[in-house]
Motif scaffolding. Structure first.
Motif, PDB file in Angstrom:
ATOM      1  N   ARG A 173      -1.707  -1.526  -5.743  1.00 56.36           N
ATOM      2  CA  ARG A 173      -2.485  -0.887  -4.532  1.00 56.36           C
ATOM      3  C   ARG A 173      -3.842  -0.857  -4.684  1.00 56.36           C
ATOM      4  O   ARG A 173      -4.559  -1.196  -3.658  1.00 56.36           O
ATOM      5  N   GLU A 183      -2.976  11.469  -1.473  1.00 62.08           N
ATOM      6  CA  GLU A 183      -3.245  10.797  -2.737  1.00 62.08           C
ATOM      7  C   GLU A 183      -3.839  11.693  -3.869  1.00 62.08           C
ATOM      8  O   GLU A 183      -4.280  12.800  -3.555  1.00 62.08           O
ATOM      9  N   TRP A 217       0.749  -1.137  -0.146  1.00 64.86           N
ATOM     10  CA  TRP A 217      -0.125  -0.049  -0.051  1.00 64.86           C
ATOM     11  C   TRP A 217       0.667   1.136  -0.065  1.00 64.86           C
ATOM     12  O   TRP A 217       0.519   2.368  -0.695  1.00 64.86           O
ATOM     13  N   ARG A 218       1.937   1.109   0.837  1.00 65.59           N
ATOM     14  CA  ARG A 218       2.776   2.381   0.906  1.00 65.59           C
ATOM     15  C   ARG A 218       3.619   2.562  -0.322  1.00 65.59           C
ATOM     16  O   ARG A 218       3.858   3.547  -0.897  1.00 65.59           O
TER      17      ARG A 218
END
Lengths: 457, 525
Positions: B188, B214, B180-181
């Motif tokens: 993702r 984001e 995710w990072r």
């Protein structure tokens, strides 16, 4: 129908697999068309008994086509106007027969008359053919034939001398010189060799025209091919001084066909259970050349059958890959015999799924090397690699590597565009597999693998 | 004599023996031919004495696939379907089934039973999926890890690597956090979508952790995952997103909130809707709905997702009204209008020509909120003639999606029986495959009627194709009776050849159904 014997009279023979049926197709379009016909819908009057399968197929015409297949051969007959053999109806019929016992039932009463008549005629003809070979030509015809053959030898010799002059000019002026020979000039030379009745020389001349500018090693290949063509010319011009196997090799390389009488006289007929390893067609626009590779399960010999189809017709001979049959092969005389003609058959093909025993990469290299000792013009030699890992590499070229150690064979770059290579990679999954193919100086050409049933590549 | 090397021979040959001395040959022999003699020896020696090449790096072995292999007959079937893909696609098909069109359902059926693809057919499968993106998901599922292994080796099959598997490798919480990072957008997305299916609250927490940083288009895509398992616990997050910098994100958040009937936004919309639409009991002539469209679109409305500017040609007040009614929970209406349910509300007359606007908004709401009762009421009986101009705002195909499958098929069957096939195409398309009995019979009857009345078969080719793929194979026998049944139609107006085409089309339909039945049976282990 009387007491006609349709193969083994048990009737309910083992049915082929669809793969074996599809291997008979002359092209992809036939395969697809046959697949569409492999449903009971368009068919009526279906049946199978012994070596025969038959049915009526509703086509675009007003009356259905009568289609019948003789599994022993196999041979095909259909009322459709298609010039392909087998046509899509025959293939579709066999596909349905192979997959659907309910739709194509065993008919103990035997084939209907229309199918029985054709089968009987076909068996008669087959019987007659083998009789001709034994009889030999009539005495009067012999003299004419001998004179014709002598005339041909003289014309080929003239052609060979002409080629020698051209080669001398080329190498004298330099392969790299401006105005060195173009493909057009080689094409003209090839045409002259056809006139000289030396199709083998013609093919080599044409090949020379395609080498220039064909890659990094073009100059080396051009020199090697010129040298081997020169050797062939010289061999032909000194034919009477060569030992017979080599002389026979030179004759066939030059393009003189072997006639049936010579074949039966040579006496090198081998009866064996021949496993059909691979079948492949090459279409140059005028002629379809079908190659069928066989392996003798008892003798351990490899054999190559050739069959031709001109004018859009599929070649006559068609054998299902993945089966074996008891038959006699007449090997053409050669110092490294491989090419053969199918003689008497003693039974229909039966399933045979196991690969022949194979060797490693060193064994493949030496098999080709040994064969070259007999026939230096050999492009390649059939070999079975028992356990090799395909290494896909679209950029640098594919390899097949021994399961152990770091030996590998390059795959012939001419195969690079073929879907078969990726099929081989998919089957191997990065693990060693058995591969049948031809190894030659251009590399290895995969023709079949086993996963575990035979898969054409 | 054999001391000359190959390289020396080659350079002499390239220059020409006229210019450079060649190895001595036999007396009287031309130097060029002497060189060729020598070169032939070298050439054969080089060919016969070739050494093995050094093996390059072997590919990593493909992971084992524990799934069962296809039954033999099914494997052959797949090969035939794929071969047909490569075959000639042009020209009349005659009465032969269109195999390519059966590939999607074959793949779905094989996947349903958990088979693995035959290794030998993986290249053809990947090629098929490369040409037709609608096959990709099922092909990659059937192909499994070995298809992806193969695709990594061939740049032409890159698409298979972009489409991530449903379960990304390494699905522990730590892996998830790391992907995710640090992962690419597609990775993702896959992590978020997977987690959302397993644990919606955890997925929301994961997204909230990085939400502010984001990019706008990524926020929009990530927020879209909330459609999966939308729940009241999502409301605070969505409510906050109503103030997002991006207009598209704000609109999506508002739309999601309308799907939560208990949300504050839904309540606000319900209040606005009630203010605009009410039942008039004063005019005396029976019950009547009166509409008072909003006079302005204030900041609060805009914050709740109401778009200010109407598309050209529409009045802004009716534009705002439509959005408010669409976003209000349908459950507010029966009590507000004094009726017992959706059917009562739909049956009420509407004053001053607002009926179309109001019903259109209800239709959109019924589809969005997947409300069976309202969809049924708005669809009305299938046998009813369509109202004037209704087709511009009432889309039965969409409303049908909110009905239970059986009822959906039943409604379409009745529609076809009453109105025929021409307007039914899209409605048929939303019905479950294979078609339920009544629907299948209705389609067959309609086709038979079209044939008997001398209709052009070509105008029904779309429905025919759909029928080949979607009719229950069990209908084949019933159909067979129709193939050659009718006499040549007496209408002299029917075009010559139409009769044969119909016969052929019906025969193809029958054959295709039989083939599908065989294919289905072949997949049984």
């Amino acid at each position: 129908m009387g007491c006609l014997n349709f193969g083994d009279m048990t009737g309910q023979g083992e049915r082929w697999t669809s793969d074996q049926v599809l291997a008979l197709a002359s092209d992809e379009a036939s395969r697809a068309a046959a697949g569409r016909l492999a449903t009971p819908g368009p068919w009526s009057g279906l049946g199978a008994w012994g070596d025969a399968v038959w049915g009526h197929c509703a086509g675009s015409g007003s009356t259905p086509y009568r289609t019948v297949v003789d599994l022993n051969g196999p041979g095909f007959h259909c009322g459709c106007p298609s010039r392909k053999s087998p046509c899509k109806h025959a293939l579709g019929l066999l596909l349905l027969w192979s997959t659907d016992r309910d739709s194509v039932p065993d008919a103990a009463a035997g084939p209907p008359d229309w199918a029985g008549d054709w089968l009987a005629r076909r068996r008669d003809e087959a019987g007659g053919e083998s009789g001709d070979h034994a009889g030999g030509p009539a005495p009067g015809a012999g003299e004419t034939a001998r004179r014709r053959a002598e005339r041909r030898m003289r014309r080929i010799a003239d052609g060979a001398r002409e080629l020698e002059e051209r080669l001398a000019d080329l190498v004298g002026g330099g392969l790299a010189a401006d105005g060195a020979w173009s493909a057009v000039q080689w094409e003209e030379t090839a045409a002259r060799m056809i006139d000289a009745q030396a199709p083998g020389l013609a093919a080599r001349a044409r090949e020379l025209g395609s080498i220039a500018g064909s890659g990094a090693d073009a100059a080396e290949r051009l020199l090697a091919e010129c040298a081997l063509l020169h050797t062939l010319n010289q061999g032909f011009l000194r034919l009477d001084r060569l030992p017979e196997p080599l002389a026979a090799t030179v004759r066939s390389r030059v393009g003189i066909p072997v006639d049936g009488a010579t074949l039966s006289a040579s006496g090198s007929t081998v009866r064996d259970h021949w496993a059909i390893l691979a079948q492949r067609d090459a279409d140059d626009g005028r002629l379809v050349t079908r190659r069928i590779w066989l392996y003798g399960r008892d003798s351990g010999r490899m054999a190559l059958l050739l069959s031709y189809g001109a004018g859009g017709r599929a070649p006559e001979l068609s054998l299902p890959v993945g089966t074996a049959f008891d038959a006699e092969l007449a090997f053409h005389p050669s110092a490294s015999p491989l090419r053969a003609t199918l003689g008497a058959r003693h039974g229909p093909p039966a399933p045979c799924a196991q690969p022949p025993p194979g060797g490693d990469i060193t064994a493949a290299l030496s098999a080709y090397g040994e064969a070259l000792r007999g026939d230096p013009w050999l492009e390649s030699w059939p070999v079975v690699l028992a356990a090799v890992t395909p290494i896909p590499d679209p950029a640098q070229g594919w390899q097949l590597a021994d399961a152990q150690g770091d030996s590998a064979l390059p795959v012939d770059p001419r195969c690079a565009e073929r879907a078969g290579l990726w099929r081989l990679a998919a089957i191997s999954g990065g693990r060693p597999v058995t591969v049948f193919g031809e190894y030659g100086h251009r590399g290895f050409t995969p023709l079949a693998t086993w996963g575990p049933e035979p898969v054409p590549l | 004599m054999h001391t000359t090397t190959w390289d020396e021979l080659l350079s002499t040959a390239l220059l020409g023996t006229d210019r450079r001395a060649a190895p001595a040959g036999r007396p009287g022999q031309a130097p060029a031919l002497a060189l060729l003699d020598e070169a032939a020896l070298h050439a054969v020696r080089r060919r016969a004495g070739a050494l093995p090449a050094a093996a390059r790096a072997r590919p990593e072995p493909a992971p084992e696939d524990p799934r069962p292999c296809l039954p033999e007959a099914a494997r052959r079937r797949l090969a035939l379907l794929l071969a047909d893909r490569a075959g000639p696609a042009t020209g009349r098909r005659g009465s032969a089934p269109d195999l390519v069109e059966l590939l999607p359902q074959w793949l779905a059926a094989a996947n349903l039973r958990g088979y693995r693809a035959p290794d030998a057919l993986l290249p053809e499968l990947l090629d098929a999926a490369r040409a037709r993106s609608d096959l990709r998901q099922e092909v990659l599922r059937l192909g499994g890890e070995r298809a992806r292994w193969l695709a990594r080796l061939n740049p032409q099959w890159k698409f298979a690597l972009r489409a991530r598997p449903a379960e990304p490798a390494g699905s522990g919480p730590a892996d998830r956090q790391r992907v995710w990072r640090e992962g690419l957008f597609a990775e993702r997305s896959a992590v978020l979508a997977t987690l959302r299916r397993q644990n919606p609250d955890a997925a929301r927490e994961l997204l909230a952790g990085t939400w502010a940083s984001e990019r706008a288009e990524d926020r929009l895509m990530f927020l879209d995952s909330f459609h999966d398992g939308l729940r009241p616990a999502d409301e605070p997050f969505l409510e906050a997103a109503l103030a997002d910098r991006s207009r598209n994100v704000r609109a999506l958040a508002a739309r999601l909130l309308t799907l939560l009937p208990e949300s504050a936004l839904a309540a606000r919309m319900a209040r606005r809707a009630r203010a605009c639409v009410s039942r008039d009991r004063l005019r005396g002539a029976g019950p009547l709905i009166v509409v008072e469209a909003p006079h302005e679109c204030d900041a609060a409305m805009q914050r709740d997702g109401v778009v200010v500017n109407p598309p050209s040609g529409r009045g802004e007040r009716s534009w705002w009204l439509g959005q408010i009614v669409e976003a209000a929970p349908l459950s507010v209406w029966p009590a507000h209008l004094g009726v017992s349910g959706a059917a009562g509300a739909v049956a009420l007359p509407v004053a001053d020509g607002w009926r179309q606007e109001l019903h259109a908004a209800w239709c959109r709401a019924a589809v969005q909120q997947r409300d069976t009762e309202w969809s049924r009421a708005l669809l009305g009986p299938a046998t009813a003639p369509p109202g004037p101009g209704e087709s511009s705002w009432r889309d039965p195909a969409k409303l049908l999606t909110a009905l239970p499958r059986g009822e959906r098929a039943e409604w379409v069957a009745q529609f076809i029986a009453t109105h025929g096939l021409p307007d039914a195409f899209r409605m048929i398309g939303v019905c479950e495959v294979p078609w339920a009995g009544p629907l299948g019979r209705a389609v067959i009857d309609a086709l038979d009627i079209a044939r008997e009345s001398g209709g052009y078969p070509w105008s029904f080719s779309g429905v025919m194709g759909l029928a080949e793929r979607c009719l229950d194979p069990d209908q084949a026998d019933r159909l067979q009776a129709l193939v050659g049944a009718p006499d040549q139609p007496e209408h002299t107006g029917s075009s010559p050849g139409a009769f044969d085409y119909w016969t052929e089309a019906f025969q193809r339909l029958v054959d295709t159904l039989r083939l599908r039945a065989v294919m289905r049976a072949e997949l049984e282990p």
